[in-house]
Enzyme design. Structure first.
Site, PDB file in Angstrom:
ATOM      1  N   LYS A 116      40.731   5.580  22.521  1.00 37.74           N
ATOM      2  CA  LYS A 116      39.779   5.890  21.452  1.00 37.74           C
ATOM      3  C   LYS A 116      38.432   6.348  22.012  1.00 37.74           C
ATOM      4  O   LYS A 116      37.748   7.175  21.398  1.00 37.74           O
ATOM      5  CB  LYS A 116      39.598   4.672  20.547  1.00 37.74           C
ATOM      6  CG  LYS A 116      40.832   4.338  19.717  1.00 37.74           C
ATOM      7  CD  LYS A 116      40.560   3.149  18.820  1.00 37.74           C
ATOM      8  CE  LYS A 116      41.733   2.876  17.884  1.00 37.74           C
ATOM      9  NZ  LYS A 116      42.949   2.504  18.606  1.00 37.74           N
ATOM     10  N   GLU A 185      31.564  -0.009  17.919  1.00 33.64           N
ATOM     11  CA  GLU A 185      31.232   0.953  16.876  1.00 33.64           C
ATOM     12  C   GLU A 185      30.307   0.273  15.874  1.00 33.64           C
ATOM     13  O   GLU A 185      30.417  -0.937  15.661  1.00 33.64           O
ATOM     14  CB  GLU A 185      32.485   1.375  16.096  1.00 33.64           C
ATOM     15  CG  GLU A 185      33.238   2.534  16.664  1.00 33.64           C
ATOM     16  CD  GLU A 185      34.409   2.910  15.762  1.00 33.64           C
ATOM     17  OE1 GLU A 185      35.103   3.868  16.108  1.00 33.64           O
ATOM     18  OE2 GLU A 185      34.620   2.255  14.727  1.00 33.64           O
ATOM     19  N   HIS A 220      42.082  -5.645   9.023  1.00 32.35           N
ATOM     20  CA  HIS A 220      41.983  -4.267   9.499  1.00 32.35           C
ATOM     21  C   HIS A 220      43.335  -3.561   9.517  1.00 32.35           C
ATOM     22  O   HIS A 220      43.508  -2.558  10.212  1.00 32.35           O
ATOM     23  CB  HIS A 220      41.341  -4.213  10.897  1.00 32.35           C
ATOM     24  CG  HIS A 220      40.045  -4.952  10.994  1.00 32.35           C
ATOM     25  ND1 HIS A 220      38.897  -4.529  10.358  1.00 32.35           N
ATOM     26  CD2 HIS A 220      39.719  -6.118  11.620  1.00 32.35           C
ATOM     27  CE1 HIS A 220      37.920  -5.387  10.605  1.00 32.35           C
ATOM     28  NE2 HIS A 220      38.398  -6.349  11.363  1.00 32.35           N
ATOM     29  N   GLU A 260      42.097  10.071  11.347  1.00 35.21           N
ATOM     30  CA  GLU A 260      41.535   9.023  10.504  1.00 35.21           C
ATOM     31  C   GLU A 260      40.010   9.067  10.545  1.00 35.21           C
ATOM     32  O   GLU A 260      39.407   9.275  11.605  1.00 35.21           O
ATOM     33  CB  GLU A 260      42.037   7.649  10.951  1.00 35.21           C
ATOM     34  CG  GLU A 260      43.558   7.536  10.912  1.00 35.21           C
ATOM     35  CD  GLU A 260      44.035   6.103  11.011  1.00 35.21           C
ATOM     36  OE1 GLU A 260      43.208   5.213  11.332  1.00 35.21           O
ATOM     37  OE2 GLU A 260      45.227   5.866  10.764  1.00 35.21           O
ATOM     38  N   GLU A 273      39.952   7.914  14.795  1.00 38.08           N
ATOM     39  CA  GLU A 273      40.986   8.101  15.795  1.00 38.08           C
ATOM     40  C   GLU A 273      42.016   9.097  15.272  1.00 38.08           C
ATOM     41  O   GLU A 273      42.037   9.423  14.077  1.00 38.08           O
ATOM     42  CB  GLU A 273      41.688   6.779  16.119  1.00 38.08           C
ATOM     43  CG  GLU A 273      42.392   6.153  14.911  1.00 38.08           C
ATOM     44  CD  GLU A 273      43.033   4.818  15.247  1.00 38.08           C
ATOM     45  OE1 GLU A 273      43.392   4.603  16.419  1.00 38.08           O
ATOM     46  OE2 GLU A 273      43.180   3.992  14.334  1.00 38.08           O
ATOM     47  N   ASN A 275      46.140   9.455  15.259  1.00 36.17           N
ATOM     48  CA  ASN A 275      47.430   8.849  15.548  1.00 36.17           C
ATOM     49  C   ASN A 275      48.434   9.963  15.802  1.00 36.17           C
ATOM     50  O   ASN A 275      48.735  10.754  14.907  1.00 36.17           O
ATOM     51  CB  ASN A 275      47.890   7.962  14.394  1.00 36.17           C
ATOM     52  CG  ASN A 275      47.037   6.719  14.274  1.00 36.17           C
ATOM     53  OD1 ASN A 275      46.826   6.011  15.249  1.00 36.17           O
ATOM     54  ND2 ASN A 275      46.519   6.455  13.084  1.00 36.17           N
ATOM     55  N   ARG A 277      51.529  10.528  15.898  1.00 37.44           N
ATOM     56  CA  ARG A 277      52.871  10.118  15.479  1.00 37.44           C
ATOM     57  C   ARG A 277      52.947  10.177  13.965  1.00 37.44           C
ATOM     58  O   ARG A 277      51.962  10.517  13.289  1.00 37.44           O
ATOM     59  CB  ARG A 277      53.147   8.687  15.938  1.00 37.44           C
ATOM     60  CG  ARG A 277      52.043   7.721  15.457  1.00 37.44           C
ATOM     61  CD  ARG A 277      52.375   6.291  15.706  1.00 37.44           C
ATOM     62  NE  ARG A 277      51.245   5.396  15.523  1.00 37.44           N
ATOM     63  CZ  ARG A 277      50.780   4.964  14.364  1.00 37.44           C
ATOM     64  NH1 ARG A 277      51.345   5.375  13.233  1.00 37.44           N
ATOM     65  NH2 ARG A 277      49.757   4.138  14.283  1.00 37.44           N
TER      66      ARG A 277
END
Length: 630
Positions: A116, A185, A220, A260, A273, A275, A277
């Site tokens: 990340k 963050e 989360h 995202e 981030e 992903n 996939r």
């Protein structure tokens, strides 16, 4: 052309990929741990290969064994699903090196987004807005650089707690991902989690297939997802899609992926981030855009060219993740036999399930039972369809989050689109159990039980003497004693002056309650009784009339709430004074960590735990002798 696909995964996603492969005439290969030997994904595949062991590290994370399985079965392609090795660049390389087709992005793209911290630097260079924070920018979110699914993530609001929380996040990230790197963050209060589905081919075409709102989360981790995202302006929608396309093009992305974003309360989006996939929530996009993303993944892997633009969207889709977990007890995962698992069929409903009747839910893997998706012309219609389907579901044997999902879907704030990642915190505790409904369920269970004990059933051979039976409601623990008599004048039940018995059988009881006809379905599994009816679903335990005495535990004993593995033990020793809430140890089960803390101020008189030890539910982990004030 791909002729045979091995899915390097398990459960719901393996079954999902197999379904598309069957539709396309492609043979399927499953891999499985010993714990999954009888799992549905294994039964459905054309061939299956055992991966010895139970733990993910010994099975689904063994890329070398999975590649050998593909070669041994003659598979010519590998689909990674999500989780496990799906974002492991080295695994992708090993698949390609073995001469197999990798159904996913290039290893270099996976690597670019795998960390990340590196991904954020890359996105900032591409002009995509990112979040940056230092240790003084409280509150902050500690995140695992190689993580996902909420693992290695902590919210820190006080500077004094930062060092401890970063250490805990590093340990969890190292255990989960083999990489202890963490970063900070800014923690955006009441932000929204919105993501964009992308799909790209090898010819330079990049699709953005709408945006999904995934703001309703616990720990989360996403619980409810939908598309299109409610309350999003056209300007923000364009900004998100432009940024997502820029992210994909910046790394030469090929295949299905998701970018995202965190959207602040004032509407500013920030990259979180990518992903690399397929996402768990991909079905909502499939329903709205009328596509099969797995089929498109296969086409892209075969070198096919996508049309210049994706199909136009239609309607609204909402997905709820049904988990075997107890929201009232800090989301504790549940294990055991799923005796019955039925969801209604209706136009617009889709169920992607990893389990079926009689399957055992173990401790080694994620606790998700199924994804239930509703698609309708409008959001309001989709919410109503999904809530109704969940209410009518028959889920016997385990505590689930079904009631919480229904509460969310019917909540006025949710219906109005007032969403944020703090939504479940604002929702508050579940309402108190409806005692009247529980007592009626217990009465129906007792009447069905009596019929089952008299084979002639009906109204014959029924004892007219007073009858008594006691049930405990699970998981709440309330106990109800049912006292009734069946005579020539019908049913007389203590505490139910306005109830008449209309029908009864071992699996069905019909009562008239204050002039309203109510039908109850009853299913019995040993001492467990499941009662489903118009007043909700109840899981009861039939209590013996003369319970056996049980061994007494030492006062202050802390018991394992579920089977799992002790992953860390705090710096405490027998004889130490401990404070209420002080961490003692951490258990890992079903990909989640659970803190075991001191219940009160006192002295630690026993500690039966060490890192790596596996424990069964109910095992004594520690004993804290409470201090008594003089």
């Amino acid at each position: 052309m791909i002729a045979s696909v091995l899915v390097a995964n398990r459960g719901e996603i393996a079954r999902r990929v197999f379904r598309t492969c069957r539709d396309l005439g492609i043979a399927t290969v499953a891999v499985h741990s010993d714990a999954d030997a009888a799992a549905p994904h294994v039964r459905e595949a054309d061939a299956a290969v055992r991966l010895p062991g139970d733990a993910p590290a010994d099975t689904y994370l063994r890329g070398d064994l999975i590649v050998k399985a593909a070669l041994a079965t003659g598979a010519d392609a590998v689909h990674p699903g999500y989780g496990f090795l799906s974002e492991n660049a080295d695994f992708a390389r090993s698949v390609i090196a073995a001469g197999l087709t990798w159904i996913g992005p290039a290893p270099e793209a996976i690597e670019a987004m795998g960390s990340k911290t590196r991904a954020k630097r890359l996105m900032a260079e591409a002009g995509v807005p990112v979040l940056e924070a230092g240790p003084d920018d409280l509150p902050v979110l500690v995140k695992a650089a190689a993580g996902g699914g909420g693992r290695g993530m902590r919210v820190v609001r006080e500077a004094a707690a930062l060092e401890q929380e970063m250490a805990a996040a590093r340990a969890e990230a190292l255990s989960a991902f083999g990489d202890g790197e963490v970063f900070l963050e800014p923690y955006v209060e009441d932000g929204r989690h919105i993501e964009v589905q992308v799909l790209a081919d090898t010819h330079g075409t990049v699709w953005t297939l709408g945006e999904r709102d995934c703001s309703v989360q616990r720990r989360h981790q996403k619980v409810i997802e939908e598309t299109p995202a409610p309350g999003v302006t056209d300007e923000l929608r364009r900004t998100l899609r432009t940024a997502a396309e820029a992210a994909a093009r910046a790394i030469g992305y090929v295949g299905a992926g998701t970018v995202e974003f965190l959207v602040s309360p004032d509407g500013r989006p920030y990259f979180l981030e990518m992903n690399t996939r397929l996402q768990v929530e991909h079905p909502v996009t499939e329903r709205v855009f009328g596509v099969d993303l797995v089929a498109l993944q296969l086409e892209v892997a075969e070198g096919e060219r996508l049309p210049a633009a994706p199909p136009l969207p239609s309607g609204h889709a909402v997905e709820a993740r049904l988990y075997a977990e107890d929201p009232a007890r800090d989301w504790q995962p549940q294990t055991g036999v799923l005796h019955r698992f039925r969801l209604p069929r209706a136009p617009g409903l889709r169920v992607d399930a990893g389990f079926g009747d009689g399957d055992r839910i173990g401790v080694h893997y994620d606790a998700m039972l199924a994804k239930v998706v509703a698609h309708a012309p409008t959001r309001a219609q989709a919410l109503r369809l999904l809530a109704g389907a969940l209410e009518r579901a028959r889920v016997h044997g385990l505590v689930t989050n079904r009631d919480l999902l229904v509460r969310v879907l019917r909540d006025p704030d949710f219906a109005a689109g007032r969403l944020s990642t703090a939504f479940l915190d604002r929702l508050g505790p579940a309402p108190a159990e409806d005692e009247g409904a529980a007592r009626l369920a217990a009465l129906a269970a007792a009447l069905a039980d009596a019929t089952g004990r008299h084979p002639l059933g009906g109204w014959r051979n029924v004892p007219s003497a007073p009858q008594s039976k006691t049930y405990r409601v699970e998981p709440g623990g309330a106990e109800y004693e049912v006292r009734y008599r069946l005579g020539r004048d019908g049913l007389t039940a203590e505490g139910h002056p306005d109830v008449r018995l209309l029908e009864r059988a071992p699996e069905r009881v019909v009562l008239e309650v204050a002039g309203v006809r109510r039908a109850f379905e009853i299913a019995v599994y040993a001492d467990q009784v499941c009662v489903d009816g118009p007043l909700g679903s109840h899981r009861l335990t039939a209590l013996p009339r003369f319970p056996d005495p049980v061994a007494q535990l030492a006062p202050g004993s802390l018991l394992a709430p579920m089977p799992g593995t002790v992953v860390r033990v705090a710096d405490v020793a027998v004889g130490d004074k401990v404070a209420a809430g002080q961490p003692l140890l951490w258990l890992e089960a079903m990909k989640m960590e659970h803190l075991v803390a001191a219940p009160a101020d006192g002295v630690l008189t026993a500690l039966h735990a060490e890192a790596g030890r596996q424990v069964d539910v109910g095992a004594v982990l520690a004993v804290v002798q409470e201090e008594v004030s003089p």
